[in-house]
Scaffold this motif. Structure first.
Motif, mmCIF file in Angstrom:
data_model
loop_
_atom_site.group_PDB
_atom_site.id
_atom_site.type_symbol
_atom_site.label_atom_id
_atom_site.label_comp_id
_atom_site.label_asym_id
_atom_site.label_seq_id
_atom_site.Cartn_x
_atom_site.Cartn_y
_atom_site.Cartn_z
ATOM 1 N N VAL A 1 0.807 -1.221 0.000
ATOM 2 C CA VAL A 1 0.000 0.000 0.000
ATOM 3 C C VAL A 1 0.841 1.272 0.000
ATOM 4 C CG1 VAL A 1 -1.959 -1.120 1.108
ATOM 5 C CG2 VAL A 1 -0.212 -0.044 2.530
ATOM 6 N N ASP A 2 2.079 1.207 0.466
ATOM 7 C CA ASP A 2 2.927 2.397 0.516
ATOM 8 C C ASP A 2 4.390 1.974 0.652
ATOM 9 O OD1 ASP A 2 3.185 1.566 3.167
ATOM 10 O OD2 ASP A 2 2.009 3.222 3.994
ATOM 11 N N ARG A 3 5.275 2.959 0.737
ATOM 12 C CA ARG A 3 6.712 2.741 0.929
ATOM 13 C C ARG A 3 7.280 1.743 -0.089
ATOM 14 N NH1 ARG A 3 6.708 1.383 7.178
ATOM 15 N NH2 ARG A 3 4.682 0.531 6.536
ATOM 16 N N PHE A 4 7.069 2.047 -1.349
ATOM 17 C CA PHE A 4 7.615 1.210 -2.417
ATOM 18 C C PHE A 4 9.090 1.570 -2.598
ATOM 19 C CE2 PHE A 4 3.121 0.928 -3.044
ATOM 20 C CZ PHE A 4 2.920 -0.376 -3.474
ATOM 21 N N TRP A 5 9.963 0.673 -2.178
ATOM 22 C CA TRP A 5 11.391 0.953 -2.091
ATOM 23 C C TRP A 5 12.206 -0.118 -2.832
ATOM 24 C CZ3 TRP A 5 11.617 1.424 4.004
ATOM 25 C CH2 TRP A 5 10.958 2.595 4.405
ATOM 26 N N ALA A 6 13.386 0.308 -3.243
ATOM 27 C CA ALA A 6 14.523 -0.574 -3.582
ATOM 28 C C ALA A 6 14.193 -1.715 -4.543
ATOM 29 C CB ALA A 6 15.142 -1.135 -2.293
ATOM 30 N N PRO A 7 13.709 -1.424 -5.757
ATOM 31 C CA PRO A 7 13.471 -2.496 -6.729
ATOM 32 C C PRO A 7 14.774 -3.030 -7.317
ATOM 33 C CG PRO A 7 13.111 -0.378 -7.764
ATOM 34 C CD PRO A 7 13.413 -0.087 -6.309
ATOM 35 N N GLU A 8 14.888 -4.324 -7.451
ATOM 36 C CA GLU A 8 16.005 -4.949 -8.152
ATOM 37 C C GLU A 8 15.443 -6.002 -9.100
ATOM 38 O OE1 GLU A 8 19.462 -6.149 -6.156
ATOM 39 O OE2 GLU A 8 19.630 -4.327 -4.932
ATOM 40 N N VAL A 9 16.017 -6.110 -10.296
ATOM 41 C CA VAL A 9 15.473 -6.978 -11.340
ATOM 42 C C VAL A 9 16.510 -8.022 -11.750
ATOM 43 C CG1 VAL A 9 14.536 -7.071 -13.687
ATOM 44 C CG2 VAL A 9 13.917 -5.177 -12.159
ATOM 45 N N VAL A 10 16.060 -9.271 -11.848
ATOM 46 C CA VAL A 10 16.903 -10.404 -12.231
ATOM 47 C C VAL A 10 16.298 -11.052 -13.465
ATOM 48 C CG1 VAL A 10 17.809 -12.648 -11.535
ATOM 49 C CG2 VAL A 10 17.603 -10.810 -9.849
ATOM 50 N N LEU A 11 17.131 -11.337 -14.463
ATOM 51 C CA LEU A 11 16.691 -12.091 -15.633
ATOM 52 C C LEU A 11 16.897 -13.576 -15.349
ATOM 53 C CD1 LEU A 11 15.810 -12.410 -18.601
ATOM 54 C CD2 LEU A 11 18.219 -12.066 -19.245
ATOM 55 N N TYR A 12 15.816 -14.354 -15.483
ATOM 56 C CA TYR A 12 15.909 -15.788 -15.230
ATOM 57 C C TYR A 12 14.946 -16.528 -16.143
ATOM 58 C CZ TYR A 12 15.910 -20.289 -12.846
ATOM 59 O OH TYR A 12 16.017 -21.633 -12.552
ATOM 60 N N GLU A 13 15.501 -17.425 -16.949
ATOM 61 C CA GLU A 13 14.734 -18.274 -17.864
ATOM 62 C C GLU A 13 13.746 -17.464 -18.698
ATOM 63 O OE1 GLU A 13 13.070 -21.536 -15.681
ATOM 64 O OE2 GLU A 13 14.992 -22.625 -15.667
ATOM 65 N N GLY A 14 14.243 -16.364 -19.244
ATOM 66 C CA GLY A 14 13.465 -15.575 -20.193
ATOM 67 C C GLY A 14 12.515 -14.567 -19.599
ATOM 68 N N ASN A 15 12.386 -14.527 -18.281
ATOM 69 C CA ASN A 15 11.525 -13.552 -17.620
ATOM 70 C C ASN A 15 12.332 -12.651 -16.697
ATOM 71 O OD1 ASN A 15 8.854 -14.165 -18.627
ATOM 72 N ND2 ASN A 15 8.995 -16.094 -17.479
ATOM 73 N N TYR A 16 11.765 -11.484 -16.419
ATOM 74 C CA TYR A 16 12.416 -10.503 -15.551
ATOM 75 C C TYR A 16 11.665 -10.471 -14.220
ATOM 76 C CZ TYR A 16 14.877 -9.149 -19.756
ATOM 77 O OH TYR A 16 15.660 -9.165 -20.884
ATOM 78 N N TYR A 17 12.406 -10.740 -13.143
ATOM 79 C CA TYR A 17 11.833 -10.831 -11.809
ATOM 80 C C TYR A 17 12.226 -9.592 -11.012
ATOM 81 C CZ TYR A 17 10.917 -15.775 -12.785
ATOM 82 O OH TYR A 17 10.467 -16.955 -13.324
#
Length: 475
Positions: A79-95
């Motif tokens: 609901v709030d405090r959306f912080w610190a996104p990190e993205v990993v590529l794994y088996e064709g998708n981005y997590y």
């Protein structure tokens, strides 16, 4: 600028292969950069009250195409405090692993997935996928070379109070299931605030923003300490031979700090990425947009990083003046093709990539004795190397004591003498027409009475003609 025939020195500007480490993106926090297999970069940050924005770049310097890559909706657990996104590529998708506050007011780690790096990312579930029963933030994922996977995070100080009454943020680690959707086994505490530099904030104390990088059989767990809103926010690291420790903190910590500086403040919460040609490690981090004010308004910065021959992690920063752009974007770093000597002695420390950029940090350099009022550094290559620029990093005293610099290439003078003064920013970057070099002398004349000068690094640069051709084609 000084001229001699057709050859000349000039300062390199940002469009000519250099940049300043403030990348022009403000109002953010916690920057994370993902390099894709198409040699394209995506930047994700704490950047919106209900989700995250991302930016795109091909050279790590110029960031465009800002767009909302994740937005909460009515079904979102956060609901709030959306912080610190990190993205990993794994088996064709981005997590995308990210932090948010839930409806009970506690911080948790969630996971959203997309088939493209710019999103939109959609939550994998209507609840946090990683709920340890306490507030947790700042997720980071390692996919090791053997395929094993690990999640690192900070147990947040908001719900972590010791028997001494002190709130602490501490770094934890846990094995991830192969599909990245759940953990395996129990989590382990890996780091807690304990070194003197980490205790400046008092109560609470912080070790947060973990970032793991594996190098030559060791695991380097870097992190930030102290309060993000304060100038003492800095970066350190610890080393282990296993992904879950035990970890030993480096004695030389912090390796990125704004202590005693007025032009930069609050350097921390970082990520690592590689240059376009994969030869240089870079650290991307945030600092305060207004160094005098501090607080939550932060901007994106980027400096060179690397590992010394002793296996120590270092950062050439914070460097707020011009510096060579990442290798493979307009310029290519060809320093590794040269060896250095001075006064009849080999000087590998002048071409090892570790530069002194302010007093007190590692890479403070070598003291080179002056003979007959000058210091001469000789760079030699086994085969001819094309080059058209150099960057000279002095030692901890800057250019004090130095009067002028000239270049001798293949036994001939390349240019007239370039006059130096104490006000020159670090590094001194000079460019000239492209030439082939096997041996180059850098001759530094010193002030009367000066017996030695400090140098920490000399970087040799070559224009990336393919990158320039691509730019012209796209215009």
């Amino acid at each position: 600028m000084e001229e001699r025939g057709k050859r000349r020195f000039s300062f390199i500007h940002a469009g000519g292969g250099c940049f300043t480490n403030s990348l022009g993106i403000t109002g953010i926090g916690d920057p994370f950069v993902l390099k894709t297999d198409r040699n394209c970069y995506y930047l994700y940050c704490t950047s919106a009250p209900d989700g995250f924005f991302c930016w795109k770049s091909r050279d790590m310097v110029h960031w465009t195409d800002k767009k909302k890559c994740y937005s909460r909706d009515d079904n979102s657990w956060g609901v709030d405090r959306f912080w610190a996104p990190e993205v990993v590529l794994y088996e064709g998708n981005y997590y995308m692993f990210y932090t948010a506050g839930n409806r009970e007011g506690s911080l948790r780690i969630g996971l959203a997935v997309s088939d493209v790096p710019e999103g939109p990312f959609r939550d994998r579930a209507k609840e946090p996928l990683f709920d340890f029963g306490y507030a947790a933030i700042d997720a980071n994922v390692l996919i090791d070379k053997d395929g094993s996977k690990y999640l690192y995070y900070s147990r947040d100080c908001s719900e972590n109070v010791g028997s001494d009454g002190i709130h602490r943020s501490e770094i934890y680690g846990v094995r991830l299931r192969d599909d990245l959707l759940a953990t395996e086994g129990g989590e382990s505490r890996l780091l807690t605030p304990e070194q003197d530099w980490e205790l400046v904030s008092g109560n609470p104390l912080w070790n947060e923003g973990p970032e793991m990088i594996a190098y030559k059989g060791n695991y380097y767990l870097s992190y930030s300490a102290n309060c993000f809103a304060d100038g003492s926010y800095s970066l350190g690291y610890a080393v282990a031979t296993n992904p879950l420790g035990p970890f030993v903190k480096a004695e030389e910590n912090p390796i990125l700090s704004s202590y005693f500086r007025t032009d930069v403040s609050g350097t921390g919460h970082h990520s690592f990425t590689w240059s376009p040609d994969d030869t240089e490690l870079w650290v991307v981090y945030h600092s305060h947009t207004d160094p005098a004010q501090g607080g939550g308004d932060r901007k994106v910065n980027m400096d060179r990083a690397g590992f010394s021959k002793e296996g120590k992690l270092y950062v050439n920063g914070p460097l707020t003046s011009l510096q060579p752009a990442p290798s493979g974007s307009r310029m290519v770093n060809v320093t590794r093709r040269f060896s250095a000597e001075a006064g009849g002695r080999k000087m590998p420390g002048l071409t090892d990539g570790i530069a002194c950029v302010y007093e007190g940090n590692d890479g403070s350099g070598l003291e080179l004795p002056a003979e007959e009022g000058k210091v001469t550094v000789i760079l030699k290559a086994a085969e001819p190397v094309e080059m058209n620029g150099i960057a000279v990093f002095p030692g901890k005293d800057g250019f004090m004591g130095m009067v002028s610099l000239k270049l001798m290439v293949n036994g001939e003078m390349l240019s007239d003498i370039y006059e130096l003064n104490r006000a020159h920013q670090i590094p001194l970057i000079l460019s000239f027409q492209t030439i082939e070099v096997r041996e180059m002398e850098i001759v530094i004349h010193v002030r009367e009475g000066i017996k030695s000068v400090g140098l920490s690094e000399i970087t040799v640069l070559k224009e990336d003609r393919q990158d320039t051709a691509d730019d012209a084609e796209n215009e």
